[in-house]
Write an enzyme that holds these catalytic residues in place. Structure first.
Site, PDB file in Angstrom:
ATOM      1  N   ASP A 166      11.968   2.883   4.754  1.00  0.00           N
ATOM      2  CA  ASP A 166      11.528   1.480   4.703  1.00  0.00           C
ATOM      3  C   ASP A 166      12.736   0.578   4.981  1.00  0.00           C
ATOM      4  N   TYR A 203      -1.220 -10.307  15.059  1.00  0.00           N
ATOM      5  CA  TYR A 203      -1.165  -9.152  14.140  1.00  0.00           C
ATOM      6  C   TYR A 203      -2.164  -8.081  14.569  1.00  0.00           C
ATOM      7  N   ILE A 249       0.845  -1.206   0.000  1.00  0.00           N
ATOM      8  CA  ILE A 249       0.000   0.000   0.000  1.00  0.00           C
ATOM      9  C   ILE A 249       0.874   1.248   0.000  1.00  0.00           C
ATOM     10  N   ALA A 252       4.784  -1.824   8.753  1.00  0.00           N
ATOM     11  CA  ALA A 252       4.275  -2.820   9.706  1.00  0.00           C
ATOM     12  C   ALA A 252       4.646  -4.203   9.214  1.00  0.00           C
ATOM     13  N   ARG A 306     -14.358 -11.209   3.758  1.00  0.00           N
ATOM     14  CA  ARG A 306     -13.563  -9.996   3.925  1.00  0.00           C
ATOM     15  C   ARG A 306     -14.229  -8.890   3.096  1.00  0.00           C
ATOM     16  N   SER A 358       2.615  -7.261   8.334  1.00  0.00           N
ATOM     17  CA  SER A 358       1.200  -7.172   7.936  1.00  0.00           C
ATOM     18  C   SER A 358       0.486  -8.503   7.712  1.00  0.00           C
ATOM     19  N   THR A 386      -6.177  -1.033  10.537  1.00  0.00           N
ATOM     20  CA  THR A 386      -6.918  -2.120   9.897  1.00  0.00           C
ATOM     21  C   THR A 386      -8.279  -2.363  10.554  1.00  0.00           C
ATOM     22  N   ASP A 387      -9.179  -2.952   9.789  1.00  0.00           N
ATOM     23  CA  ASP A 387     -10.491  -3.328  10.352  1.00  0.00           C
ATOM     24  C   ASP A 387     -10.366  -4.473  11.361  1.00  0.00           C
ATOM     25  N   GLU A 388      -9.230  -5.205  11.309  1.00  0.00           N
ATOM     26  CA  GLU A 388      -9.100  -6.398  12.161  1.00  0.00           C
ATOM     27  C   GLU A 388      -9.063  -6.065  13.646  1.00  0.00           C
ATOM     28  N   SER A 414      -1.368  -6.368  17.777  1.00  0.00           N
ATOM     29  CA  SER A 414      -0.271  -5.394  17.697  1.00  0.00           C
ATOM     30  C   SER A 414      -0.748  -4.105  17.013  1.00  0.00           C
ATOM     31  N   LYS A 415      -1.639  -4.236  16.030  1.00  0.00           N
ATOM     32  CA  LYS A 415      -2.172  -3.026  15.382  1.00  0.00           C
ATOM     33  C   LYS A 415      -3.081  -2.272  16.366  1.00  0.00           C
TER      34      LYS A 415
HETATM   35  P1  NAD Z   1       3.402  -4.780   3.434  1.00  0.00           P
HETATM   36  O1  NAD Z   1       3.740  -5.941   4.311  1.00  0.00           O
HETATM   37  O2  NAD Z   1       3.199  -5.004   1.986  1.00  0.00           O
HETATM   38  O3  NAD Z   1       4.510  -3.646   3.577  1.00  0.00           O
HETATM   39  C1  NAD Z   1       5.053  -3.278   4.815  1.00  0.00           C
HETATM   40  C2  NAD Z   1       6.291  -2.437   4.533  1.00  0.00           C
HETATM   41  O4  NAD Z   1       6.833  -2.017   5.801  1.00  0.00           O
HETATM   42  C3  NAD Z   1       7.401  -3.201   3.804  1.00  0.00           C
HETATM   43  O5  NAD Z   1       7.908  -2.425   2.740  1.00  0.00           O
HETATM   44  C4  NAD Z   1       8.462  -3.417   4.875  1.00  0.00           C
HETATM   45  O6  NAD Z   1       9.779  -3.451   4.348  1.00  0.00           O
HETATM   46  C5  NAD Z   1       8.250  -2.206   5.770  1.00  0.00           C
HETATM   47  N1  NAD Z   1       8.700  -2.438   7.150  1.00  0.00           N
HETATM   48  C6  NAD Z   1       8.423  -3.511   7.937  1.00  0.00           C
HETATM   49  N2  NAD Z   1       9.038  -3.367   9.126  1.00  0.00           N
HETATM   50  C7  NAD Z   1       9.687  -2.182   9.094  1.00  0.00           C
HETATM   51  C8  NAD Z   1      10.466  -1.470  10.039  1.00  0.00           C
HETATM   52  N3  NAD Z   1      10.709  -1.969  11.263  1.00  0.00           N
HETATM   53  N4  NAD Z   1      10.972  -0.268   9.682  1.00  0.00           N
HETATM   54  C9  NAD Z   1      10.737   0.239   8.449  1.00  0.00           C
HETATM   55  N5  NAD Z   1      10.011  -0.397   7.508  1.00  0.00           N
HETATM   56  C10 NAD Z   1       9.478  -1.594   7.835  1.00  0.00           C
HETATM   57  O7  NAD Z   1       2.113  -4.139   4.113  1.00  0.00           O
HETATM   58  P2  NAD Z   1       0.833  -3.480   3.436  1.00  0.00           P
HETATM   59  O8  NAD Z   1      -0.126  -4.548   3.089  1.00  0.00           O
HETATM   60  O9  NAD Z   1       1.267  -2.504   2.415  1.00  0.00           O
HETATM   61  O10 NAD Z   1       0.233  -2.698   4.701  1.00  0.00           O
HETATM   62  C11 NAD Z   1       0.655  -1.363   4.988  1.00  0.00           C
HETATM   63  C12 NAD Z   1      -0.080  -0.882   6.224  1.00  0.00           C
HETATM   64  O11 NAD Z   1      -1.488  -0.926   5.992  1.00  0.00           O
HETATM   65  C13 NAD Z   1       0.169  -1.743   7.458  1.00  0.00           C
HETATM   66  O12 NAD Z   1       0.250  -0.888   8.570  1.00  0.00           O
HETATM   67  C14 NAD Z   1      -1.065  -2.627   7.549  1.00  0.00           C
HETATM   68  O13 NAD Z   1      -1.319  -2.979   8.882  1.00  0.00           O
HETATM   69  C15 NAD Z   1      -2.121  -1.698   7.001  1.00  0.00           C
HETATM   70  N6  NAD Z   1      -3.270  -2.344   6.350  1.00  0.00           N
HETATM   71  C16 NAD Z   1      -3.076  -3.267   5.358  1.00  0.00           C
HETATM   72  C17 NAD Z   1      -4.184  -3.810   4.710  1.00  0.00           C
HETATM   73  C18 NAD Z   1      -4.037  -4.811   3.584  1.00  0.00           C
HETATM   74  O14 NAD Z   1      -5.044  -5.352   3.130  1.00  0.00           O
HETATM   75  N7  NAD Z   1      -2.846  -5.094   3.092  1.00  0.00           N
HETATM   76  C19 NAD Z   1      -5.472  -3.423   5.099  1.00  0.00           C
HETATM   77  C20 NAD Z   1      -5.624  -2.506   6.148  1.00  0.00           C
HETATM   78  C21 NAD Z   1      -4.509  -1.951   6.754  1.00  0.00           C
HETATM   79  O1  DAU Z   2      -8.623  -6.812   6.931  1.00  0.00           O
HETATM   80  C1  DAU Z   2      -7.467  -6.095   6.688  1.00  0.00           C
HETATM   81  C2  DAU Z   2      -6.286  -7.031   6.740  1.00  0.00           C
HETATM   82  O2  DAU Z   2      -6.328  -7.802   5.542  1.00  0.00           O
HETATM   83  C3  DAU Z   2      -4.937  -6.319   6.845  1.00  0.00           C
HETATM   84  O3  DAU Z   2      -4.899  -5.618   8.057  1.00  0.00           O
HETATM   85  C4  DAU Z   2      -3.801  -7.333   6.774  1.00  0.00           C
HETATM   86  O4  DAU Z   2      -2.563  -6.650   6.764  1.00  0.00           O
HETATM   87  C5  DAU Z   2      -3.932  -8.126   5.489  1.00  0.00           C
HETATM   88  O5  DAU Z   2      -2.938  -9.132   5.434  1.00  0.00           O
HETATM   89  C6  DAU Z   2      -5.313  -8.753   5.382  1.00  0.00           C
HETATM   90  O6  DAU Z   2      -5.480  -9.830   6.346  1.00  0.00           O
HETATM   91  P1  DAU Z   2      -6.271 -11.172   5.977  1.00  0.00           P
HETATM   92  O7  DAU Z   2      -5.839 -12.220   6.891  1.00  0.00           O
HETATM   93  O8  DAU Z   2      -7.730 -10.912   5.850  1.00  0.00           O
HETATM   94  O9  DAU Z   2      -5.685 -11.395   4.469  1.00  0.00           O
HETATM   95  P2  DAU Z   2      -5.156 -12.707   3.720  1.00  0.00           P
HETATM   96  O10 DAU Z   2      -4.959 -12.320   2.291  1.00  0.00           O
HETATM   97  O11 DAU Z   2      -4.030 -13.349   4.423  1.00  0.00           O
HETATM   98  O12 DAU Z   2      -6.386 -13.686   3.798  1.00  0.00           O
HETATM   99  C7  DAU Z   2      -7.670 -13.322   3.303  1.00  0.00           C
HETATM  100  C8  DAU Z   2      -8.629 -14.457   3.618  1.00  0.00           C
HETATM  101  O13 DAU Z   2      -8.276 -15.593   2.802  1.00  0.00           O
HETATM  102  C9  DAU Z   2      -8.557 -14.940   5.042  1.00  0.00           C
HETATM  103  O14 DAU Z   2      -9.871 -15.330   5.454  1.00  0.00           O
HETATM  104  C10 DAU Z   2      -7.652 -16.174   4.989  1.00  0.00           C
HETATM  105  C11 DAU Z   2      -7.939 -16.730   3.610  1.00  0.00           C
HETATM  106  N1  DAU Z   2      -6.812 -17.423   2.935  1.00  0.00           N
HETATM  107  C12 DAU Z   2      -5.629 -16.764   2.857  1.00  0.00           C
HETATM  108  C13 DAU Z   2      -4.542 -17.345   2.233  1.00  0.00           C
HETATM  109  C14 DAU Z   2      -3.210 -16.628   2.155  1.00  0.00           C
HETATM  110  C15 DAU Z   2      -6.998 -18.674   2.363  1.00  0.00           C
HETATM  111  O15 DAU Z   2      -8.090 -19.267   2.421  1.00  0.00           O
HETATM  112  N2  DAU Z   2      -5.933 -19.256   1.737  1.00  0.00           N
HETATM  113  C16 DAU Z   2      -4.693 -18.658   1.654  1.00  0.00           C
HETATM  114  O16 DAU Z   2      -3.757 -19.252   1.102  1.00  0.00           O
END
Ligand code: NAD
Ligand code: DAU
Length: 357
Positions: free
Chosen positions: A34, A160, A13, A84, A224, A86, A134-136, A163-164
């Site tokens: 980063d 996870y 993101i 984070a 989700r 994530s 996050t919504d979690e 911690s968020k």
């Molecule tokens: P990501 O795992 O793709 O990226 C995380 C980035 O943070 C990476 O580039 C990593 O190198 C960097 N990082 C990790 N630890 C670090 C540290 N100690 N110092 C500096 N950089 C560090 O994550 P994402 O999916 O892009 O999520 C970004 C943010 O959005 C997170 O805070 C996550 O909780 C939140 N979020 C993600 C989702 C989702 O669906 N992916 C949804 C809601 C909220």
């Molecule tokens: O809701 C927001 C969150 O969404 C973010 O805060 C997190 O950073 C992000 O990783 C994501 O968490 P989820 O656990 O919802 O995402 P994930 O893609 O890991 O999984 C989505 C759903 O799919 C979940 O119910 C688990 C399921 N799943 C996931 C994987 C990787 C499977 O069934 N098979 C799989 O192999």
């Protein structure tokens, strides 16, 4: 907003946000801090628009002297905090890194911002700390429960999300105790370009393309709320420009199919795109595997606040977004190779499978 620190801007993101801000805010200079963990890659920052306004710094958000130096040297007035750990499955396998980065890291950033920006309870004009969450943190919904609002009590259920939640509490405590000007956004699941292929959607696309099995956890009936990453970026920019200091905004896509139905949609799109593939019909690759421990059943976001106060709304349908995302991965196999070369993608998939037999 002139000099913006984006943490985690080489991740999924964060890198989309860096690009989005460079495109939409011509007066802004970005410092991107980063650590380049397995989830971050400079590949995500290739061909940025106007790269002269982007400075990349490889470093850890827990490194307080580094953060202090960056705030002072670049006269930073805004921090948008994405960095984070994530991935929920990784937090189950090894929670320590989540405590370190998500809690201690957020604390170090907040404290650095307080030291640089606050004079007693008075903040320097124009400064802002935006925390991406996050919504979690709200827990898990039953099938008929109403969606999460900004008032829903916190009930995180994985290392996870706990911690968020802790990081959200720290952010609010810095606002309440010291007067730090903060905003928080809690978003639902994102998908789109640059997402590391451990998460559901890219994993299913890439495994499907390679004819590998598509591991659906449990019965696949979890739900989700899917949001295209660009729409998340739009929402964060709006909050930075017009959001009220001290407020929290829920962000969600309003797309709520079951996991199984998403995987089937991806299979159908792959069949349509590659009718000659030996892996057609891709649904044959679906395999039900052991469930994630403590697997949350359902998330859904009530987004009336951000819609009514800031005029944000998601426009992308999941069907269109998935099609576009599949095309992005197919068009960026060099990206995948670069990410893959770090070894972690294959390693993670292997471990993930081993864990579930
Ligand atoms: P990501 O795992 O793709 O990226 C995380 C980035 O943070 C990476 O580039 C990593 O190198 C960097 N990082 C990790 N630890 C670090 C540290 N100690 N110092 C500096 N950089 C560090 O994550 P994402 O999916 O892009 O999520 C970004 C943010 O959005 C997170 O805070 C996550 O909780 C939140 N979020 C993600 C989702 C989702 O669906 N992916 C949804 C809601 C909220
Ligand atoms: O809701 C927001 C969150 O969404 C973010 O805060 C997190 O950073 C992000 O990783 C994501 O968490 P989820 O656990 O919802 O995402 P994930 O893609 O890991 O999984 C989505 C759903 O799919 C979940 O119910 C688990 C399921 N799943 C996931 C994987 C990787 C499977 O069934 N098979 C799989 O192999």
């Amino acid at each position: 907003m002139k000099n913006v620190l984006i943490t985690g801007g080489a991740g999924f993101i964060g890198s989309n946000f860096v690009r989005y801000l460079l495109e939409h805010e011509p007066g802004v200079h970005i410092v991107n801090l980063d650590a380049l963990t397995y989830a971050g890659s400079l590949e995500n920052l290739r061909n940025l628009p106007d790269p002269a306004r982007h400075t990349f710094v490889q470093g850890d958000i827990r490194d307080r002297p580094l953060v202090d130096m960056l705030i002072e040297k670049h006269k930073l007035d805004t921090i948008v905090h994405f960095a984070a750990e994530s991935h929920v499955d990784r937090s189950i396998a090894g929670p320590a890194a989540f405590i370190e980065t998500n809690i201690i890291g957020t604390f170090q950033l907040l404290d650095a911002a307080r030291a640089a920006w606050m004079d007693g309870r008075a903040a320097r004009p124009g400064v802002r700390f935006h925390h991406v969450s996050t919504d979690e943190v709200y827990g898990s919904l039953g099938p008929d429960d109403p969606p999460f609002t900004e008032q829903t009590p916190y009930s995180p259920r994985s290392p996870y999300s706990a911690s968020k939640a802790a990081s959200d509490h720290l952010v609010r405590s810095y606002a309440h105790t010291y007067g730090l000007p903060v905003t928080i956004s809690n978003s639902s699941n994102n998908y789109g370009p640059n997402q590391f292929p451990e998460k559901l959607i890219p994993l299913m696309i890439l495994n499907g393309l390679r004819g590998k099995r598509l591991p659906v956890y449990g019965d696949g009936r979890q739900i989700r709320d899917w949001l295209h990453v660009t729409e998340h970026c739009e929402a964060i920019r709006l909050i930075l420009k017009s959001g009220v200091v001290g407020e929290t905004y829920n962000i969600g896509g309003g797309n709520q199919p079951t996991n199984l139905s998403i995987v089937k949609q991806i299979c159908a799109l792959l069949d349509e795109r590659f009718p000659e593939s030996p892996h057609c019909p891709h649904e044959r690759l679906i395999e039900f595997v052991a469930d994630r421990p403590g697997h949350d059943l359902r998330y859904a976001m009530d987004t009336r606040k951000i819609r009514s106060t800031l005029g944000w709304q998601p426009r992308q349908t999941l069907a269109a977004g998935l099609r576009e995302t599949i095309d992005w991965y197919i068009g960026h196999l060099d990206w995948l190779k670069a990410v893959d070369e770090q070894g972690d993608y294959q390693l993670w998939i292997t471990e993930n499978y081993a864990q579930r037999g």
